[in-house]
Write a protein that holds these residues in place. Structure first.
Motif, PDB file in Angstrom:
ATOM      1  N   ALA A   7       0.838  -1.206   0.000  1.00  0.00           N
ATOM      2  CA  ALA A   7       0.000   0.000   0.000  1.00  0.00           C
ATOM      3  C   ALA A   7       0.870   1.252   0.000  1.00  0.00           C
ATOM      4  N   SER A   8       1.931   1.245   0.776  1.00  0.00           N
ATOM      5  CA  SER A   8       2.830   2.395   0.836  1.00  0.00           C
ATOM      6  C   SER A   8       3.547   2.609  -0.499  1.00  0.00           C
ATOM      7  N   ALA A   9       4.032   1.533  -1.103  1.00  0.00           N
ATOM      8  CA  ALA A   9       4.731   1.634  -2.390  1.00  0.00           C
ATOM      9  C   ALA A   9       3.784   2.134  -3.482  1.00  0.00           C
ATOM     10  N   VAL A  10       2.563   1.607  -3.513  1.00  0.00           N
ATOM     11  CA  VAL A  10       1.588   2.037  -4.515  1.00  0.00           C
ATOM     12  C   VAL A  10       1.254   3.514  -4.313  1.00  0.00           C
ATOM     13  N   PHE A  11       1.055   3.923  -3.059  1.00  0.00           N
ATOM     14  CA  PHE A  11       0.763   5.323  -2.751  1.00  0.00           C
ATOM     15  C   PHE A  11       1.900   6.220  -3.255  1.00  0.00           C
ATOM     16  N   THR A  12       3.141   5.833  -2.976  1.00  0.00           N
ATOM     17  CA  THR A  12       4.305   6.616  -3.409  1.00  0.00           C
ATOM     18  C   THR A  12       4.357   6.709  -4.926  1.00  0.00           C
ATOM     19  N   LEU A  13       4.151   5.595  -5.606  1.00  0.00           N
ATOM     20  CA  LEU A  13       4.199   5.591  -7.072  1.00  0.00           C
ATOM     21  C   LEU A  13       3.079   6.446  -7.663  1.00  0.00           C
ATOM     22  N   GLU A  14       1.885   6.346  -7.096  1.00  0.00           N
ATOM     23  CA  GLU A  14       0.771   7.178  -7.580  1.00  0.00           C
ATOM     24  C   GLU A  14       1.091   8.657  -7.408  1.00  0.00           C
ATOM     25  N   LYS A  15       1.646   9.021  -6.257  1.00  0.00           N
ATOM     26  CA  LYS A  15       1.975  10.429  -5.988  1.00  0.00           C
ATOM     27  C   LYS A  15       3.062  10.938  -6.933  1.00  0.00           C
ATOM     28  N   LYS A  16       3.914  10.039  -7.420  1.00  0.00           N
ATOM     29  CA  LYS A  16       4.971  10.421  -8.365  1.00  0.00           C
ATOM     30  C   LYS A  16       4.441  10.427  -9.806  1.00  0.00           C
ATOM     31  N   GLY A  17       3.166  10.057  -9.980  1.00  0.00           N
ATOM     32  CA  GLY A  17       2.544  10.113 -11.299  1.00  0.00           C
ATOM     33  C   GLY A  17       2.698   8.861 -12.141  1.00  0.00           C
ATOM     34  N   PHE A  18       3.128   7.757 -11.540  1.00  0.00           N
ATOM     35  CA  PHE A  18       3.295   6.520 -12.296  1.00  0.00           C
ATOM     36  C   PHE A  18       1.959   5.802 -12.474  1.00  0.00           C
ATOM     37  N   ASN A  19       1.892   4.967 -13.508  1.00  0.00           N
ATOM     38  CA  ASN A  19       0.669   4.255 -13.865  1.00  0.00           C
ATOM     39  C   ASN A  19       0.630   2.915 -13.128  1.00  0.00           C
ATOM     40  N   ILE A  20       0.039   2.914 -11.954  1.00  0.00           N
ATOM     41  CA  ILE A  20      -0.118   1.697 -11.161  1.00  0.00           C
ATOM     42  C   ILE A  20      -1.533   1.663 -10.620  1.00  0.00           C
ATOM     43  N   LYS A  21      -2.178   0.527 -10.758  1.00  0.00           N
ATOM     44  CA  LYS A  21      -3.582   0.367 -10.332  1.00  0.00           C
ATOM     45  C   LYS A  21      -3.707  -0.918  -9.518  1.00  0.00           C
ATOM     46  N   ARG A  22      -4.597  -0.864  -8.541  1.00  0.00           N
ATOM     47  CA  ARG A  22      -4.938  -2.063  -7.767  1.00  0.00           C
ATOM     48  C   ARG A  22      -6.424  -2.340  -7.933  1.00  0.00           C
ATOM     49  N   TYR A  23      -6.741  -3.619  -8.153  1.00  0.00           N
ATOM     50  CA  TYR A  23      -8.122  -4.048  -8.251  1.00  0.00           C
ATOM     51  C   TYR A  23      -8.347  -5.149  -7.222  1.00  0.00           C
ATOM     52  N   GLN A  24      -9.486  -5.125  -6.583  1.00  0.00           N
ATOM     53  CA  GLN A  24      -9.798  -6.116  -5.569  1.00  0.00           C
ATOM     54  C   GLN A  24     -10.953  -6.990  -6.046  1.00  0.00           C
ATOM     55  N   LEU A  25     -10.832  -8.267  -5.798  1.00  0.00           N
ATOM     56  CA  LEU A  25     -11.843  -9.217  -6.258  1.00  0.00           C
ATOM     57  C   LEU A  25     -13.233  -8.865  -5.738  1.00  0.00           C
ATOM     58  N   THR A  26     -13.336  -8.369  -4.522  1.00  0.00           N
ATOM     59  CA  THR A  26     -14.635  -8.044  -3.938  1.00  0.00           C
ATOM     60  C   THR A  26     -15.281  -6.824  -4.583  1.00  0.00           C
ATOM     61  N   THR A  27     -14.478  -5.792  -4.842  1.00  0.00           N
ATOM     62  CA  THR A  27     -15.049  -4.527  -5.322  1.00  0.00           C
ATOM     63  C   THR A  27     -14.939  -4.322  -6.830  1.00  0.00           C
ATOM     64  N   ASP A  28     -14.036  -5.050  -7.492  1.00  0.00           N
ATOM     65  CA  ASP A  28     -13.824  -4.886  -8.944  1.00  0.00           C
ATOM     66  C   ASP A  28     -13.884  -6.218  -9.683  1.00  0.00           C
TER      67      ASP A  28
END
Length: 120
Positions: free
Chosen positions: A30-51
């Motif tokens: 979660a921390s790595a994804v947050f950092t990458l998103e804030k830096k403008g990189f194209n990273i997405k997370r999808y969850q089986l329950t919600t997506d």
């Protein structure tokens, strides 16, 4: 630019970082994804329950689910190619994929709190 998609198993919340006992691996991701998103990189997370539609629409992810069931999750795609099954990418892998140093993903987010020093 690289595109990373993380297909998470069913969790109680979008990041899995909640509840009485938090998995340190989910916190790291979660921390790595947050950092990458804030830096403008194209990273997405999808969850089986919600997506669930994302899991059905993607043939690579759908194939893993049919062959391994939910034990095959998480599934990681890099530029639409399957690169990891049943495990999250390390910070070193994420750094390599986005041309960063692993240290850049270990940085703690800085909280910005507004402070009003004027008397009311």
């Amino acid at each position: 630019m690289s595109k990373v998609e993380i297909f998470d198993p069913a969790m109680c919340c979008p990041t899995g970082v909640c509840g009485p006992s938090v998995d340190p691996e989910l916190t790291r991701v979660a921390s790595a994804v947050f950092t990458l998103e804030k830096k403008g990189f194209n990273i997405k997370r999808y969850q089986l329950t919600t997506d669930p539609a994302k899991f059905v629409e993607n043939s690579e992810v759908n194939k893993v689910l049919h062959e391994k069931g939910p034990e095959g999750l998480p599934v990681i795609l890099l530029n639409n190619q399957l690169v990891k099954v049943a495990g999250y990418p390390s910070n070193e892998e994420l750094a390599q994929w986005f041309d960063l140093t692993p240290e850049e993903l270990n940085e703690k987010p800085k909280a910005r709190l507004p402070i009003n020093l004027k008397k009311q």
